[in-house]
Motif scaffolding. Structure first.
Motif, PDB file in Angstrom:
ATOM      1  N   GLY A  28      34.916  53.874  29.629  1.00  0.00           N
ATOM      2  CA  GLY A  28      33.691  53.263  30.119  1.00  0.00           C
ATOM      3  C   GLY A  28      33.829  51.798  30.469  1.00  0.00           C
ATOM      4  N   GLY A  29      35.048  51.273  30.386  1.00  0.00           N
ATOM      5  CA  GLY A  29      35.269  49.847  30.621  1.00  0.00           C
ATOM      6  C   GLY A  29      35.883  49.558  31.977  1.00  0.00           C
ATOM      7  N   ALA A  30      35.752  48.311  32.396  1.00  0.00           N
ATOM      8  CA  ALA A  30      36.321  47.855  33.664  1.00  0.00           C
ATOM      9  C   ALA A  30      37.013  46.526  33.441  1.00  0.00           C
ATOM     10  N   ILE A  31      38.170  46.368  34.045  1.00  0.00           N
ATOM     11  CA  ILE A  31      38.899  45.104  34.035  1.00  0.00           C
ATOM     12  C   ILE A  31      39.178  44.709  35.475  1.00  0.00           C
ATOM     13  N   VAL A  32      38.830  43.472  35.818  1.00  0.00           N
ATOM     14  CA  VAL A  32      39.073  42.936  37.156  1.00  0.00           C
ATOM     15  C   VAL A  32      40.235  41.961  37.076  1.00  0.00           C
ATOM     16  N   LEU A  33      41.279  42.219  37.857  1.00  0.00           N
ATOM     17  CA  LEU A  33      42.418  41.309  37.927  1.00  0.00           C
ATOM     18  C   LEU A  33      42.133  40.217  38.944  1.00  0.00           C
ATOM     19  N   ARG A  34      42.380  38.980  38.557  1.00  0.00           N
ATOM     20  CA  ARG A  34      42.194  37.856  39.465  1.00  0.00           C
ATOM     21  C   ARG A  34      43.464  37.026  39.507  1.00  0.00           C
ATOM     22  N   GLY A  35      43.715  36.438  40.662  1.00  0.00           N
ATOM     23  CA  GLY A  35      44.882  35.591  40.827  1.00  0.00           C
ATOM     24  C   GLY A  35      45.177  35.392  42.292  1.00  0.00           C
ATOM     25  N   PRO A  36      45.950  34.366  42.645  1.00  0.00           N
ATOM     26  CA  PRO A  36      46.229  34.082  44.051  1.00  0.00           C
ATOM     27  C   PRO A  36      47.056  35.185  44.698  1.00  0.00           C
ATOM     28  N   ASN A  37      46.970  35.272  46.022  1.00  0.00           N
ATOM     29  CA  ASN A  37      47.780  36.239  46.763  1.00  0.00           C
ATOM     30  C   ASN A  37      49.261  36.000  46.485  1.00  0.00           C
ATOM     31  N   GLY A  38      49.974  37.095  46.308  1.00  0.00           N
ATOM     32  CA  GLY A  38      51.411  37.002  46.117  1.00  0.00           C
ATOM     33  C   GLY A  38      51.859  36.831  44.683  1.00  0.00           C
ATOM     34  N   ILE A  39      50.918  36.719  43.754  1.00  0.00           N
ATOM     35  CA  ILE A  39      51.321  36.471  42.367  1.00  0.00           C
ATOM     36  C   ILE A  39      51.875  37.720  41.688  1.00  0.00           C
ATOM     37  N   GLY A  40      51.513  38.909  42.190  1.00  0.00           N
ATOM     38  CA  GLY A  40      52.063  40.132  41.611  1.00  0.00           C
ATOM     39  C   GLY A  40      51.035  41.149  41.168  1.00  0.00           C
ATOM     40  N   LYS A  41      49.786  41.011  41.625  1.00  0.00           N
ATOM     41  CA  LYS A  41      48.746  41.964  41.211  1.00  0.00           C
ATOM     42  C   LYS A  41      49.066  43.376  41.687  1.00  0.00           C
ATOM     43  N   THR A  42      49.484  43.506  42.948  1.00  0.00           N
ATOM     44  CA  THR A  42      49.834  44.833  43.466  1.00  0.00           C
ATOM     45  C   THR A  42      50.998  45.433  42.696  1.00  0.00           C
ATOM     46  N   THR A  43      52.016  44.637  42.439  1.00  0.00           N
ATOM     47  CA  THR A  43      53.180  45.120  41.686  1.00  0.00           C
ATOM     48  C   THR A  43      52.771  45.554  40.287  1.00  0.00           C
ATOM     49  N   LEU A  44      51.866  44.798  39.659  1.00  0.00           N
ATOM     50  CA  LEU A  44      51.382  45.159  38.329  1.00  0.00           C
ATOM     51  C   LEU A  44      50.652  46.502  38.361  1.00  0.00           C
ATOM     52  N   LEU A  45      49.759  46.679  39.323  1.00  0.00           N
ATOM     53  CA  LEU A  45      49.011  47.933  39.416  1.00  0.00           C
ATOM     54  C   LEU A  45      49.933  49.114  39.695  1.00  0.00           C
ATOM     55  N   ARG A  46      50.894  48.929  40.585  1.00  0.00           N
ATOM     56  CA  ARG A  46      51.837  50.010  40.900  1.00  0.00           C
ATOM     57  C   ARG A  46      52.677  50.381  39.679  1.00  0.00           C
ATOM     58  N   THR A  47      53.038  49.389  38.889  1.00  0.00           N
ATOM     59  CA  THR A  47      53.823  49.660  37.684  1.00  0.00           C
ATOM     60  C   THR A  47      52.989  50.427  36.668  1.00  0.00           C
ATOM     61  N   ILE A  48      51.750  50.008  36.465  1.00  0.00           N
ATOM     62  CA  ILE A  48      50.863  50.695  35.521  1.00  0.00           C
ATOM     63  C   ILE A  48      50.596  52.125  35.969  1.00  0.00           C
ATOM     64  N   GLU A 181      29.541  44.242  33.061  1.00  0.00           N
ATOM     65  CA  GLU A 181      30.303  44.715  31.920  1.00  0.00           C
ATOM     66  C   GLU A 181      31.812  44.523  32.097  1.00  0.00           C
ATOM     67  N   ALA A 182      32.242  44.199  33.304  1.00  0.00           N
ATOM     68  CA  ALA A 182      33.668  44.080  33.581  1.00  0.00           C
ATOM     69  C   ALA A 182      34.261  42.829  32.934  1.00  0.00           C
ATOM     70  N   LYS A 183      35.442  42.986  32.367  1.00  0.00           N
ATOM     71  CA  LYS A 183      36.205  41.854  31.855  1.00  0.00           C
ATOM     72  C   LYS A 183      37.104  41.339  32.977  1.00  0.00           C
ATOM     73  N   VAL A 184      37.328  40.039  33.003  1.00  0.00           N
ATOM     74  CA  VAL A 184      38.197  39.436  34.007  1.00  0.00           C
ATOM     75  C   VAL A 184      39.519  39.055  33.352  1.00  0.00           C
ATOM     76  N   LEU A 185      40.611  39.502  33.947  1.00  0.00           N
ATOM     77  CA  LEU A 185      41.943  39.155  33.468  1.00  0.00           C
ATOM     78  C   LEU A 185      42.613  38.276  34.512  1.00  0.00           C
ATOM     79  N   GLU A 186      42.794  37.006  34.198  1.00  0.00           N
ATOM     80  CA  GLU A 186      43.490  36.085  35.082  1.00  0.00           C
ATOM     81  C   GLU A 186      44.989  36.326  34.963  1.00  0.00           C
ATOM     82  N   VAL A 187      45.622  36.606  36.094  1.00  0.00           N
ATOM     83  CA  VAL A 187      47.039  36.956  36.094  1.00  0.00           C
ATOM     84  C   VAL A 187      47.923  35.706  36.058  1.00  0.00           C
ATOM     85  N   GLY A 188      47.386  34.569  36.489  1.00  0.00           N
ATOM     86  CA  GLY A 188      48.170  33.340  36.571  1.00  0.00           C
ATOM     87  C   GLY A 188      48.959  32.986  35.328  1.00  0.00           C
TER      88      GLY A 188
END
Length: 205
Positions: A28-48, A181-188
């Motif tokens: 029932g939870g949501a996490i929003v990833l935040r961070g500048p372009n190119g930092i690795g958010k896509t790579t993180l999601l693909r790995t997970i 209800e979403a938590k924000v996770l800063e990737v920086g």
């Protein structure tokens, strides 16, 4: 807990981009990833999502609980909207597609080949696939690309309904989806340290 990431280190093109990433996603939870372009958010999601291996750390989740939606809409251009949804439903062992059609207002498009849809319509159809998978954990990479304001609202409603049913989502987006209800996770803070070169010649190896 439906997803646990522990001390994860990931690489893109053989270069370490993020390290020490740890978090938990509850039912029932949501996490929003935040961070500048190119930092690795896509790579993180693909790995997970299990699409590439980590360099270190663990991802604990039932693989059959996860569904990933990336930058590609994943559509078959010659199939109609309805046929595309039926195809993906069958892939995941499901038959029901009416909720997906209604949630993304695809009713008047059901008989149109996907190849003839606009970019925004293709994106709506691509996201509608989430609703036919039956999987509880959505992993989403910039899902609102190509969507207008009304379509973003449709998507946000679909996410809220998913969470209300006990589903969960991990999402990289710069758009405010109205999910208090979403938590924000800063990737920086997890940006990998630059590799140290101990010997000048190593720069050319």
């Amino acid at each position: 807990m439906v997803l646990k990431v522990s001390d994860l280190t990931i690489a893109r093109g053989g270069i370490k981009v993020l390290e020490g990433v740890s978090f938990e996603l509850e039912s029932g939870g949501a996490i929003v990833l935040r961070g500048p372009n190119g930092i690795g958010k896509t790579t993180l999601l693909r790995t997970i999502a299990g699409l590439q291996p980590p360099l270190a750390g663990r991802v604990d989740a039932d693989p059959d609980s996860l569904v990933y939606a990336g930058h590609s809409d994943g559509l078959k251009a010659t199939l109609t909207v309805e046929e595309n949804l039926m195809f993906w439903a069958q892939v995941f062992g499901k038959k029901e597609i009416s909720q997906a059609i209604d949630s993304f207002e695809l009713g008047r498009l059901v008989n149109r080949p996907a190849g003839l849809l606009s970019a925004g319509q293709k994106r709506r159809l691509g996201l509608a696939r989430l609703l036919v998978t039956g999987r509880p954990v959505w992993i989403l990479d910039e899902p609102t690309v190509s969507l207008d304001t009304d379509a973003v609202a449709m998507f946000a409603s679909a996410v809220r309904a998913h969470l209300a049913r006990g589903g969960s989502t991990l999402i990289a987006t710069h758009i405010d989806l109205g999910l208090p209800e979403a938590k924000v996770l800063e990737v920086g803070p997890f940006r990998a340290r630059a590799a140290e070169i101990d010997d000048f010649d190593e720069a050319f190896l």
